[in-house]
Design a protein around this motif. Structure first.
Motif, PDB file in Angstrom:
ATOM      1  N   PHE A  23      25.872 -11.033  55.150  1.00 46.95           N
ATOM      2  CA  PHE A  23      26.680 -10.486  54.071  1.00 46.95           C
ATOM      3  C   PHE A  23      25.938 -10.546  52.740  1.00 46.95           C
ATOM      4  O   PHE A  23      25.862  -9.549  52.011  1.00 46.95           O
ATOM      5  N   PHE A  24      25.347 -11.707  52.422  1.00 45.44           N
ATOM      6  CA  PHE A  24      24.673 -11.843  51.137  1.00 45.44           C
ATOM      7  C   PHE A  24      23.404 -11.000  51.074  1.00 45.44           C
ATOM      8  O   PHE A  24      23.025 -10.523  50.006  1.00 45.44           O
ATOM      9  N   SER A  25      22.766 -10.792  52.211  1.00 42.82           N
ATOM     10  CA  SER A  25      21.584  -9.920  52.207  1.00 42.82           C
ATOM     11  C   SER A  25      21.973  -8.484  51.884  1.00 42.82           C
ATOM     12  O   SER A  25      21.237  -7.766  51.202  1.00 42.82           O
ATOM     13  N   THR A  26      23.161  -8.047  52.340  1.00 45.15           N
ATOM     14  CA  THR A  26      23.609  -6.692  52.016  1.00 45.15           C
ATOM     15  C   THR A  26      24.028  -6.594  50.552  1.00 45.15           C
ATOM     16  O   THR A  26      23.839  -5.553  49.917  1.00 45.15           O
ATOM     17  N   VAL A  27      24.602  -7.680  50.014  1.00 41.64           N
ATOM     18  CA  VAL A  27      24.950  -7.699  48.591  1.00 41.64           C
ATOM     19  C   VAL A  27      23.682  -7.556  47.742  1.00 41.64           C
ATOM     20  O   VAL A  27      23.632  -6.780  46.786  1.00 41.64           O
ATOM     21  N   ILE A  28      22.639  -8.312  48.106  1.00 47.43           N
ATOM     22  CA  ILE A  28      21.366  -8.248  47.377  1.00 47.43           C
ATOM     23  C   ILE A  28      20.818  -6.822  47.389  1.00 47.43           C
ATOM     24  O   ILE A  28      20.343  -6.307  46.378  1.00 47.43           O
ATOM     25  N   SER A  29      20.910  -6.182  48.547  1.00 40.10           N
ATOM     26  CA  SER A  29      20.428  -4.802  48.660  1.00 40.10           C
ATOM     27  C   SER A  29      21.170  -3.885  47.695  1.00 40.10           C
ATOM     28  O   SER A  29      20.562  -3.032  47.028  1.00 40.10           O
ATOM     29  N   GLY A  30      22.488  -4.059  47.594  1.00 42.42           N
ATOM     30  CA  GLY A  30      23.275  -3.254  46.664  1.00 42.42           C
ATOM     31  C   GLY A  30      22.920  -3.530  45.219  1.00 42.42           C
ATOM     32  O   GLY A  30      22.831  -2.607  44.400  1.00 42.42           O
ATOM     33  N   ILE A  31      22.706  -4.808  44.886  1.00 40.35           N
ATOM     34  CA  ILE A  31      22.305  -5.186  43.528  1.00 40.35           C
ATOM     35  C   ILE A  31      20.960  -4.550  43.183  1.00 40.35           C
ATOM     36  O   ILE A  31      20.775  -3.992  42.102  1.00 40.35           O
ATOM     37  N   GLU A  32      20.009  -4.658  44.113  1.00 38.95           N
ATOM     38  CA  GLU A  32      18.674  -4.091  43.887  1.00 38.95           C
ATOM     39  C   GLU A  32      18.744  -2.602  43.590  1.00 38.95           C
ATOM     40  O   GLU A  32      18.062  -2.100  42.692  1.00 38.95           O
ATOM     41  N   ASP A  33      19.572  -1.878  44.351  1.00 44.17           N
ATOM     42  CA  ASP A  33      19.681  -0.425  44.166  1.00 44.17           C
ATOM     43  C   ASP A  33      19.993  -0.086  42.712  1.00 44.17           C
ATOM     44  O   ASP A  33      19.399   0.833  42.134  1.00 44.17           O
ATOM     45  N   VAL A  34      20.935  -0.829  42.131  1.00 42.47           N
ATOM     46  CA  VAL A  34      21.371  -0.547  40.758  1.00 42.47           C
ATOM     47  C   VAL A  34      20.345  -1.026  39.738  1.00 42.47           C
ATOM     48  O   VAL A  34      19.990  -0.305  38.799  1.00 42.47           O
ATOM     49  N   LEU A  35      19.834  -2.256  39.923  1.00 42.80           N
ATOM     50  CA  LEU A  35      18.909  -2.819  38.943  1.00 42.80           C
ATOM     51  C   LEU A  35      17.605  -2.039  38.881  1.00 42.80           C
ATOM     52  O   LEU A  35      17.054  -1.802  37.795  1.00 42.80           O
TER      53      LEU A  35
END
Length: 269
Positions: A23-35
């Motif tokens: 779950f947290f790895s997918t959250v990180i992926s989403g954060i990276e996309d935006v940042l």
């Protein structure tokens, strides 16, 4: 702490409880996309579910003079002074998934109560009546909300869970200790609703080890919809937490807060 991408002075700190958790790895992926879209650096810190490490993570991020912090609280965190220090320094802070309820900050969560309620209703509609909820630490809002969703569904079906029907069991070790005892109960549970996929997958293994069939004898539902849900045999029914979407929303909230510091606090579900 892991620093990603260079070439920009704009930096966001991210604190997660466990980097290997799907779950947290997918959250990180989403954060990276935006940042990355907005040309921000990211410093990633892992608390390893320990309050002490979380405090160190924040010191590290503050020493790096980050522009803002995204955080998900560890299982063992019950004091939030270290997060208050971020607010006192006027550094934008957004919580995701596991939040500090008493702090007036931006946050984004899924509707944990509705997720657990729907999962329990799914089991009840399939004819299950002796449903055991494998719960998380009661001081975490996500654990309390999932428990409340389970209880609401049971109440609708006029079923009253007993003391042994809600047990703290949120990892492999606790499942190995608790599930064999549950299987000795008379009558035996006919379903388990787990607080996460990891414990649910371990339940599947233990139940099969005892010569019982899933779902014929015992049904199991998890919470996350991780890759492990696909790899279990049979495949695991699970509540989808939509981690990538949560990461994107949290990152956008933080950047919006950085650019507009005086806007009202937002709490998204």
């Amino acid at each position: 702490a892991l620093s990603l991408k260079s070439g920009s002075s704009k930096t966001i700190g991210v604190i997660i409880p466990d980097v290997v958790h799907y779950f947290f790895s997918t959250v990180i992926s989403g954060i990276e996309d935006v940042l990355y879209e907005r040309d921000y650096n990211m410093i990633l810190c892992q608390s390893n579910e320990m309050w002490e490490q979380e405090v160190k993570n924040i010191r590290t991020l503050l020493s790096h003079r980050v522009d803002g912090i995204l955080a998900s609280v560890s299982k063992t965190t019950t004091s939030f002074d270290h997060y208050e220090s971020i607010i006192e320094k006027d550094i934008p802070l957004v919580f995701f998934d596991r939040i500090a309820e008493d702090l007036d900050t931006d946050s984004v969560v899924i509707d944990d109560e509705a997720g657990a309620y729907n999962a329990a209703i799914h089991l009840l509609r399939s004819g299950r009546k002796r449903i055991v909820h494998l719960a998380g630490p009661p001081h975490l809002a996500i654990a309390r909300n999932r428990r409340n969703g389970y209880l609401r569904a049971m109440k609708e079906y006029r079923l009253t869970p007993g003391a042994d029907d809600i047990v703290k069991c949120d990892d492999i070790e606790s499942a190995e200790r608790i599930i064999p005892e549950q299987l000795k109960r008379v009558p035996m549970p006919d379903a388990f609703l787990a607080v996460n996929d990891l414990s649910a997958a371990q339940v599947v293994m233990i139940v099969k080890r005892h010569g019982l069939k899933i779902p014929q004898d015992i049904a199991v539902v998890g919470f996350t919809n991780s890759q492990i849900a696909i790899l279990t045999d049979p495949g695991l029914t699970s509540v989808d937490q939509k981690g990538n979407e949560m990461g994107q929303i949290a990152a956008r909230m933080l950047l919006n807060r950085i650019e507009n510091p005086n806007i009202p606090v937002q709490k998204k579900i």
